[in-house]
Design a protein around this motif. Structure first.
Motif, PDB file in Angstrom:
ATOM      1  N   ILE A  77      -8.237  -3.528   3.786  1.00  0.00           N
ATOM      2  CA  ILE A  77      -6.869  -3.259   3.317  1.00  0.00           C
ATOM      3  C   ILE A  77      -5.969  -4.500   3.372  1.00  0.00           C
ATOM      4  O   ILE A  77      -4.961  -4.573   2.663  1.00  0.00           O
TER       5      ILE A  77
ATOM      6  N   ALA B  62      -5.120   0.159  -8.337  1.00  0.00           N
ATOM      7  CA  ALA B  62      -5.266  -0.032  -6.882  1.00  0.00           C
ATOM      8  C   ALA B  62      -5.262   1.309  -6.137  1.00  0.00           C
ATOM      9  O   ALA B  62      -5.812   1.424  -5.042  1.00  0.00           O
TER      10      ALA B  62
ATOM     11  N   ILE C  94      -7.828   3.205  -2.813  1.00  0.00           N
ATOM     12  CA  ILE C  94      -7.117   3.612  -1.586  1.00  0.00           C
ATOM     13  C   ILE C  94      -7.333   5.113  -1.366  1.00  0.00           C
ATOM     14  O   ILE C  94      -7.603   5.568  -0.251  1.00  0.00           O
TER      15      ILE C  94
ATOM     16  N   THR D  78       0.843  -1.201   0.000  1.00  0.00           N
ATOM     17  CA  THR D  78       0.000   0.000   0.000  1.00  0.00           C
ATOM     18  C   THR D  78       0.876   1.249   0.000  1.00  0.00           C
ATOM     19  O   THR D  78       0.601   2.227  -0.712  1.00  0.00           O
TER      20      THR D  78
ATOM     21  N   SER E 253     -11.232  -3.547  -6.682  1.00  0.00           N
ATOM     22  CA  SER E 253     -12.170  -3.024  -5.679  1.00  0.00           C
ATOM     23  C   SER E 253     -12.574  -1.583  -5.986  1.00  0.00           C
ATOM     24  O   SER E 253     -11.875  -0.861  -6.682  1.00  0.00           O
TER      25      SER E 253
ATOM     26  N   ILE F 113     -11.371   0.872  -0.524  1.00  0.00           N
ATOM     27  CA  ILE F 113     -10.665   0.112   0.507  1.00  0.00           C
ATOM     28  C   ILE F 113     -11.140   0.628   1.863  1.00  0.00           C
ATOM     29  O   ILE F 113     -11.535   1.786   2.003  1.00  0.00           O
TER      30      ILE F 113
ATOM     31  N   LYS G 108      -6.986  -5.156  -4.534  1.00  0.00           N
ATOM     32  CA  LYS G 108      -7.345  -3.732  -4.408  1.00  0.00           C
ATOM     33  C   LYS G 108      -7.727  -3.180  -5.783  1.00  0.00           C
ATOM     34  O   LYS G 108      -8.671  -2.396  -5.917  1.00  0.00           O
TER      35      LYS G 108
END
Ligand code: 13P
Ligand code: SF4
Length: 337
Positions: free
Chosen positions: A140, A325, A329, A94, A150, A153, A147
């Protein structure tokens, strides 16, 4: 795992372990390692980020210790050249997604997570096809590839808030079924579709033994992480992320707590609440240290020293995955200010 053998990354990609270096053979004392780590940190303009589940020596050397959300926020705003991430792979990944131009290194590349490992991206992608029109909320604790599949998150500290903010949208929640069930209960959303993943640490707490401990200490408050199963959460006086549990133990007038999460948290909790008695919630098997995360504890002082010295192993994310990703986030970070 044999230190001499190549290791597999948590995502299953073969990686080569640091050639010929056995951290146990360094012949340095802990004090020498700590001095060297501080020196190398300055020399490299590195920041050490550590999760509350790291061993206490690593937490004490870190520039910042926090929960998953706080660590991503710290990674998002650091000006260091090197991020040395003492946690598990998905956390460092991340940090890399947020900082493609910085070097992200970890003491042990094989420090994975049962939740991330239990949700491989190809299987997740196939599973999602059953739920068109759903918003995909991923905890997460998942790989960069998951991710990238998605919409948003979340972490344990903002999962309820994020699902509430989605109103009446249909939601898929992955990969932790216990956190998902907790969120469903808190939001009144009994229609959440849950991926059936679990954390190997929080899964092992025993309701029977917890009740015994509660009977022995009737004044103790039970505080629990939402990765725990319902048999533990139903007895909890407070459920929160790691930082939330520490804040609660500190602020509460109670003097004794039974703490149902990974044992590494007790170090910081005791520092923050020195007048409180902290009892670790028991696993079913009295003889095992099941409340210690084997992945988190792969990181040691010796490996941290080698990682800062050699700037290896590095965490990288393929650019196409990183770009996809990043969006979910960032949505989370925007909703968490
Ligand atoms: P938080 O730090 O968000 O509470 O999560 C705990 C955890 O399991 C990290 O792997
Ligand atoms: Fe993953 Fe559980 Fe370890 Fe956290 S404690 S890193 S969720 S295996």
């Amino acid at each position: 795992m044999d230190k001499k053998l190549p290791v597999m990354s948590p995502g299953g990609t073969p990686v080569v372990s640091a050639p010929g270096i056995d951290p146990d053979d360094l012949g340095m004392t802990d004090a020498e390692l700590e001095d060297e780590i501080r020196r190398l940190k300055r020399e490299r303009n590195a920041v050490i980020l550590a999760h509350y589940y790291q061993e206490s020596e690593i937490q004490d050397l870190a520039d910042f210790v926090g929960d998953s959300l706080q660590l991503s926020q710290a990674a998002a705003k650091t000006e260091a050249d090197v991020i040395c991430f003492c946690g598990v792979h998905f956390m460092a990944e991340t940090a890399k997604i947020l900082n493609p131009d910085k070097l992200v290194v970890v003491p042990d590349l094989a420090a994975g997570c049962s939740l991330a490992d239990g949700c491989p991206a190809p299987a997740f992608e196939r599973w999602l096809q059953q739920y068109p029109g759903h918003t995909v909320v991923s905890y997460i604790n998942c790989s960069a590839e998951v991710k990238a599949l998605s919409d948003i998150i979340c972490t344990s500290s903002n999962a309820v808030k994020i699902v509430k903010a989605l109103g009446d949208q249909k939601v898929v929640f992955a990969p932790d079924k216990h956190l998902g069930a907790f969120v469903a209960k808190q939001t009144g959303r009994d229609d959440l579709v849950l991926w059936q993943g679990t954390c190997i640490v929080h899964e092992t707490f025993s309701e029977r033994r917890l009740l015994e401990l509660m009977a022995k200490h009737p004044d103790a408050l039970v505080i629990a992480h939402p990765e725990c199963h319902a048999g533990i959460l139903r007895h909890a006086h407070h459920v929160a992320s790691t930082s939330g549990l520490i804040a609660y133990a500190k602020a509460s007038p109670a003097k004794r707590f039974i703490v149902a999460t990974e044992a590494g948290i007790l170090h910081k909790m005791q520092l923050e609440a020195p007048d409180k008695e902290l009892l670790a919630a028991p696993p079913e098997d009295e003889s095992c240290s099941c409340n210690v995360c084997p992945h988190m504890r792969r990181n040691t002082l010796a490996k941290l020293y080698l990682c800062l010295r050699d700037l290896q192993p590095q965490v990288d994310v393929p650019e196409a995955v990183r770009v996809r990703a990043l969006q979910p986030i960032q949505r989370m970070l925007e909703m968490s200010v």
